[in-house]
Scaffold this active site. Structure first.
Site, PDB file in Angstrom:
ATOM      1  N   GLU A  96       0.825  -1.193   0.000  1.00 53.23           N
ATOM      2  CA  GLU A  96       0.000   0.000   0.000  1.00 53.23           C
ATOM      3  C   GLU A  96       0.864   1.249   0.000  1.00 53.23           C
ATOM      4  O   GLU A  96       1.999   1.256   0.487  1.00 53.23           O
ATOM      5  CB  GLU A  96      -0.947   0.006   1.198  1.00 53.23           C
ATOM      6  CG  GLU A  96      -0.271  -0.124   2.541  1.00 53.23           C
ATOM      7  CD  GLU A  96      -1.267  -0.425   3.646  1.00 53.23           C
ATOM      8  OE1 GLU A  96      -2.157  -1.262   3.422  1.00 53.23           O
ATOM      9  OE2 GLU A  96      -1.145   0.171   4.723  1.00 53.23           O
ATOM     10  N   CYS A 120       7.471  -4.978  15.476  1.00 54.19           N
ATOM     11  CA  CYS A 120       7.170  -3.957  16.482  1.00 54.19           C
ATOM     12  C   CYS A 120       5.757  -4.205  16.999  1.00 54.19           C
ATOM     13  O   CYS A 120       4.830  -4.437  16.222  1.00 54.19           O
ATOM     14  CB  CYS A 120       7.297  -2.565  15.878  1.00 54.19           C
ATOM     15  SG  CYS A 120       8.977  -2.179  15.324  1.00 54.19           S
ATOM     16  N   CYS A 123       2.621  -2.258  15.558  1.00 53.60           N
ATOM     17  CA  CYS A 123       2.577  -2.007  14.115  1.00 53.60           C
ATOM     18  C   CYS A 123       1.719  -3.034  13.397  1.00 53.60           C
ATOM     19  O   CYS A 123       1.956  -4.245  13.509  1.00 53.60           O
ATOM     20  CB  CYS A 123       3.995  -2.013  13.548  1.00 53.60           C
ATOM     21  SG  CYS A 123       4.051  -1.771  11.761  1.00 53.60           S
ATOM     22  N   GLU A 171      10.856  -2.343   6.702  1.00 52.50           N
ATOM     23  CA  GLU A 171      12.030  -1.634   7.218  1.00 52.50           C
ATOM     24  C   GLU A 171      12.958  -1.339   6.038  1.00 52.50           C
ATOM     25  O   GLU A 171      13.577  -2.243   5.480  1.00 52.50           O
ATOM     26  CB  GLU A 171      12.745  -2.487   8.267  1.00 52.50           C
ATOM     27  CG  GLU A 171      14.166  -2.078   8.602  1.00 52.50           C
ATOM     28  CD  GLU A 171      14.310  -0.634   9.069  1.00 52.50           C
ATOM     29  OE1 GLU A 171      15.125   0.091   8.470  1.00 52.50           O
ATOM     30  OE2 GLU A 171      13.600  -0.237  10.018  1.00 52.50           O
ATOM     31  N   SER A 224      12.555   5.607  14.122  1.00 49.02           N
ATOM     32  CA  SER A 224      11.343   5.180  14.819  1.00 49.02           C
ATOM     33  C   SER A 224      11.735   4.838  16.249  1.00 49.02           C
ATOM     34  O   SER A 224      12.117   3.708  16.545  1.00 49.02           O
ATOM     35  CB  SER A 224      10.729   3.967  14.110  1.00 49.02           C
ATOM     36  OG  SER A 224      10.339   4.297  12.798  1.00 49.02           O
ATOM     37  N   HIS A 226       9.975   5.742  19.628  1.00 47.01           N
ATOM     38  CA  HIS A 226       8.769   5.234  20.286  1.00 47.01           C
ATOM     39  C   HIS A 226       8.917   4.932  21.777  1.00 47.01           C
ATOM     40  O   HIS A 226       7.934   4.527  22.411  1.00 47.01           O
ATOM     41  CB  HIS A 226       8.231   3.986  19.573  1.00 47.01           C
ATOM     42  CG  HIS A 226       8.056   4.160  18.110  1.00 47.01           C
ATOM     43  ND1 HIS A 226       7.288   5.168  17.569  1.00 47.01           N
ATOM     44  CD2 HIS A 226       8.577   3.473  17.051  1.00 47.01           C
ATOM     45  CE1 HIS A 226       7.329   5.092  16.247  1.00 47.01           C
ATOM     46  NE2 HIS A 226       8.110   4.083  15.908  1.00 47.01           N
ATOM     47  N   ASN A 302      -2.809   4.666  16.219  1.00 44.52           N
ATOM     48  CA  ASN A 302      -3.999   4.455  15.395  1.00 44.52           C
ATOM     49  C   ASN A 302      -4.440   3.007  15.573  1.00 44.52           C
ATOM     50  O   ASN A 302      -3.819   2.101  15.023  1.00 44.52           O
ATOM     51  CB  ASN A 302      -3.673   4.747  13.928  1.00 44.52           C
ATOM     52  CG  ASN A 302      -4.906   5.116  13.129  1.00 44.52           C
ATOM     53  OD1 ASN A 302      -6.031   4.956  13.593  1.00 44.52           O
ATOM     54  ND2 ASN A 302      -4.696   5.604  11.923  1.00 44.52           N
ATOM     55  N   CYS A 345      -0.592   2.764   8.154  1.00 42.55           N
ATOM     56  CA  CYS A 345       0.227   1.765   7.465  1.00 42.55           C
ATOM     57  C   CYS A 345      -0.183   0.344   7.815  1.00 42.55           C
ATOM     58  O   CYS A 345      -0.296  -0.024   8.974  1.00 42.55           O
ATOM     59  CB  CYS A 345       1.692   1.984   7.832  1.00 42.55           C
ATOM     60  SG  CYS A 345       2.784   0.767   7.113  1.00 42.55           S
TER      61      CYS A 345
END
Length: 378
Positions: A96, A120, A123, A171, A224, A226, A302, A345
């Site tokens: 995507e 992750c 994710c 990645e 990234s 986090h 999200n 994502c």
């Protein structure tokens, strides 16, 4: 649509690769820039239309090569202007790509792998597992399709796609050679002419590959992160167990030292309710990044089905941001975009393919213990 594997796909080859290709056909190197102009400045994929090449050369190209792009199997446009494509590749897998318009610029978020192996815990892409790397043609094909959708070819005019970020599926540094080759095409004036400041490669922290990246290109860099400490990052971003935060930040300093101009690292920090969004975490992050030239992108989580995590409240997000802003950081909160089209994502491709295995792999929120000082354990 992706074509026969028996032919060489010229899409995604950088200028040097194309010069070598044409020399192998007994042609001059300048044919490479001729072809690039047709492909990237005019959006032409049919050799018969490339009329500044001889008919004999065009026939030869048709025999041995092609300009082949992924097949768009799903496209949707959000009420806020966010646009998303699901593209099918050779072999039947899908990726995507997302376009996000915002304040006079348009950012295209491209994928570099089918799935991801880093797992992750927050994710969606990681829950689908890893299939394979994308070729440079499949990476460039995403931009080619977006440019075609917008008629975005004339470099002298204002463009829809002004920025590109490798923040889609995968990645990027685990697909090093193809990502670097794609970046070459994106930045080449005979390619898409994207400024190095407007092309960003994001990594979860593969330190050796990050050092290598600085030796071969000067794109902008995002990490990234986090989490503000190793114990929590070990849970959220498992690659941290191999390359802990201290090593990652040292690599960031080395990367900036190789650039010819002054730039900042973009630090991505996904805020997850009850996990890494407290003021204690914010203070810890403030201190951690004190010596790194950076800007901080705060991303409210999200949610996706069976993620086990929740989005923080707006107040918690703003409190976190204030701690960083008061300390002098440029800290922005990413506006959630494209909720009505599953634009986060990994979400839409999983729904379209109906092939995700999220329920078997996520770490439930109740299984993560966060101590008052912000440390975590499972």
């Amino acid at each position: 649509m992706s074509g026969s594997s028996a032919k060489i796909n010229l899409l995604g080859m950088n200028r040097s690769d194309l010069e070598t290709f044409f020399e192998s056909l007994g042609e001059k190197k300048f044919r490479a820039t001729q072809l690039m102009k047709w492909m990237y400045h005019l959006g032409v994929s049919d050799f018969d239309l490339m009329t500044n090449m001889s008919k004999a050369l065009r026939e030869k190209l048709k025999e041995v090569a092609e300009v082949s792009v992924p097949e768009v199997i799903y496209e949707d446009i959000s009420a806020d202007g966010t646009r998303k494509w699901v593209m099918r590749l050779a072999g039947g897998n899908s990726i995507e790509t997302v376009y996000i318009p915002d304040n006079g610029r348009g950012t295209l978020c491209v994928s570099s792998q089918i799935g991801c192996s880093l797992d992750c815990s927050f994710c969606s892409t990681g829950k689908q597992g890893f299939n394979r790397n994308l070729s440079s043609a499949e990476i460039i094909g995403q931009l080619w399709i977006a440019a075609r959708s917008f008629g975005d070819y004339d470099l002298s005019k204002e463009r829809y796609v002004t920025n590109i970020v490798f923040m889609g599926m995968g990645e990027p540094l685990l697909n090093f050679d193809n990502v670097v080759r794609a970046c070459d095409v994106m930045m080449d004036d005979f390619g898409f002419g994207i400024s190095k400041r407007r092309l960003t490669v994001s990594t979860s922290g593969l330190v050796p590959a990050l050092d290598k990246l600085g030796d071969v290109t000067d794109v902008s860099l995002a990490i990234s992160l986090h989490a503000p400490n190793n114990s929590l990052r070990d849970v959220l971003v498992p690659v941290n167990k191999k390359y802990p935060i201290e090593e990652l930040l040292a690599a960031c300093h080395r990367y900036l030292g190789k650039l010819s101009d002054k730039r900042r690292i973009t630090v991505e920090y996904t805020l997850i309710a009850g996990v890494n969004d407290s003021e204690t975490h914010a203070h810890e992050l403030r201190d951690l990044l004190r010596d790194l030239p950076c800007k901080i992108n705060l991303i409210p989580f999200n949610p996706f089905p069976n993620s086990g995590y929740e989005r923080p409240s707006r107040n918690a997000t703003l409190r976190f941001q204030k701690v960083l802003s008061d300390a002098g950081y440029v800290a922005t909160v990413r506006t959630t975009r494209g909720d009505d089209i599953d634009a986060a994502c990994g979400q839409l491709v999983g729904r379209v393919e109906d092939r995700t295995r999220r329920s078997q792999k996520y770490i439930p929120l109740q299984n993560i213990n966060v101590s008052p000082d912000g440390r975590a354990s499972v």
